[in-house]
Motif scaffolding. Structure first.
Motif, mmCIF file in Angstrom:
data_model
loop_
_atom_site.group_PDB
_atom_site.id
_atom_site.type_symbol
_atom_site.label_atom_id
_atom_site.label_comp_id
_atom_site.label_asym_id
_atom_site.label_seq_id
_atom_site.Cartn_x
_atom_site.Cartn_y
_atom_site.Cartn_z
ATOM 1 N N THR A 230 -2.885 -6.329 1.259
ATOM 2 C CA THR A 230 -2.658 -6.301 -0.188
ATOM 3 C C THR A 230 -1.750 -7.424 -0.676
ATOM 4 O O THR A 230 -2.005 -8.028 -1.713
ATOM 5 N N TYR A 251 1.036 -2.271 -6.295
ATOM 6 C CA TYR A 251 0.126 -1.899 -5.207
ATOM 7 C C TYR A 251 0.902 -1.274 -4.051
ATOM 8 O O TYR A 251 0.486 -0.247 -3.496
ATOM 9 N N THR A 303 -6.216 -1.875 -10.429
ATOM 10 C CA THR A 303 -4.982 -1.347 -11.013
ATOM 11 C C THR A 303 -5.257 -0.084 -11.817
ATOM 12 O O THR A 303 -4.503 0.896 -11.738
#
Length: 369
Positions: A230, A251, A303
């Motif tokens: 990520t 994240y 998101t």
């Protein structure tokens, strides 16, 4: 240089077929080397080399010209089908599982938001049917293994699936499914103490095993040590460093929240809620690879999928009139800050799992579901 006929593999190319068409009858050496392909990619080249075979060369020219002509004549439906169906999944097993899971997410989220906060996995509705609907989610993750052309290294410049990410996705996807089933089955056994203790112990073991399994996958599959699944995800051109940092921080925080949701063994819908982002991310990456979505679209969509479970937690808090969800928010933030400061993930999660086992159901509103 040598010549290669990539027609048969064009639609499986991680960067999409358009980049290959761009270099049709041109020297692609510099572009190929600039992409930092893996050793496996270089080894694959010999399978497509046509030098030294005039017949193959002529066939290549005819085939390429024919393919281009057919491509121009195809309707938008044909082009869309070609993008969505591959030779590795000719009947669309993975695609149809994905469609079912997408519809199931829509239905379950509607329940969690407006009707039953447990999404039918508790004492309301049809719990056995709801539990059966979780199984295709596990199959969706596992059937991703039928795609053999997934690159070992991350594709430079675009958020696309690579082997390490795929294994992580499978591990954490299955973790969400089995922990949701554990919490739901405990309810089916009338929340008997033995059933509750087994469910909590099983969920804690799944959390630790998932972390260990992900680490072993990284150890075996990661090509560049400084990368992360990520933290080093590519962004779109013009995205500022400050904006990237905000995405990355969110994240990372959500990863802690997702793990706590699987460990909680309270509302059985929580692990299902966090599964959305895990499985939607793969879909979004596939759309990026096929040229149907931009890098910006991927990050905005991912998101959004991370945000919606927070409303499930809020609804659960209002439904039970307890403070489990705010406690999880605070605990996840504290663990995230410690992880940023270099504390080992096992030094964080082993005490939390042990604490969950020791606390049991003293502060958990499991009976509300």
């Amino acid at each position: 240089g040598k010549r290669y006929n990539m027609t048969a593999w064009a639609n499986s190319h991680p960067g999409g077929s358009k980049i290959l068409l761009k270099f049709h009858d041109k020297d692609a050496t510099k572009a190929f080397e600039a992409a930092h392909h893996s050793a496996e990619a270089y080894a694959m080249l010999k399978d497509f080399c046509i030098d030294g075979d005039n017949t193959a060369s002529n066939d290549h020219q005819v085939t390429t010209a024919s393919a281009e002509t057919q491509l121009e004549k195809k309707t938008w439906r044909g082009r869309l089908r070609k993008k969505l169906f591959t030779k590795e999944d000719p009947i669309g097993v993975h695609k149809y599982l994905g469609l079912f899971c997408l519809l199931n997410f829509i239905g379950r989220y509607a329940q969690m938001y407006f009707f039953d906060p447990a999404a039918g996995l508790g004492t309301r509705g049809h719990p056995w049917f709801s539990m059966a609907c979780l199984l295709p989610h596990a199959l969706l993750s596992l059937t991703s293994l039928i795609f053999h052309t997934v690159p070992k290294e991350r594709v430079v410049g675009k958020p696309m699936i690579w082997q390490e990410y795929r294994v992580h996705n499978i591990i954490f996807g299955v973790r969400s499914v089995v922990t949701a089933l554990a919490a739901a089955l405990a309810i089916r056994f009338n929340n008997a103490p033995v059933a509750r203790n087994l469910a909590i112990t099983f969920s804690g073991a799944c959390v630790l095993l998932a972390n260990y399994g992900a680490d072993k996958a990284t150890e075996k599959l990661r090509a560049v040590e400084v990368e992360s699944t990520t933290a080093t995800m590519p962004y779109w051109d013009g995205c500022s460093i400050e904006t990237q940092k905000k995405f990355k921080d969110f994240y990372a925080y959500c990863q802690f929240m997702a793990t706590l949701a699987c460990l909680s063994c309270g509302n059985p819908a929580w692990p299902l809620a966090v599964l959305l982002a895990i499985q939607l991310a793969s879909l979004l990456m596939t759309l990026v690879r096929k040229g149907l979505l931009s890098a910006r679209g991927y990050h905005y969509g991912y998101t959004a999928s991370l945000v919606v479970p927070y409303f499930v937690g809020l609804r659960s808090m209002l439904f039970t009139q307890t403070y489990e969800f705010p406690f999880m928010l605070a605990l996840a933030y504290g663990m995230y800050q410690l992880r940023r400061r270099g504390v080992s993930k096992y030094a964080l999660w082993i005490p939390v799992v042990l604490g969950r086992l020791l606390v049991g159901d003293k502060f958990i509103s499991y009976s509300a579901w």
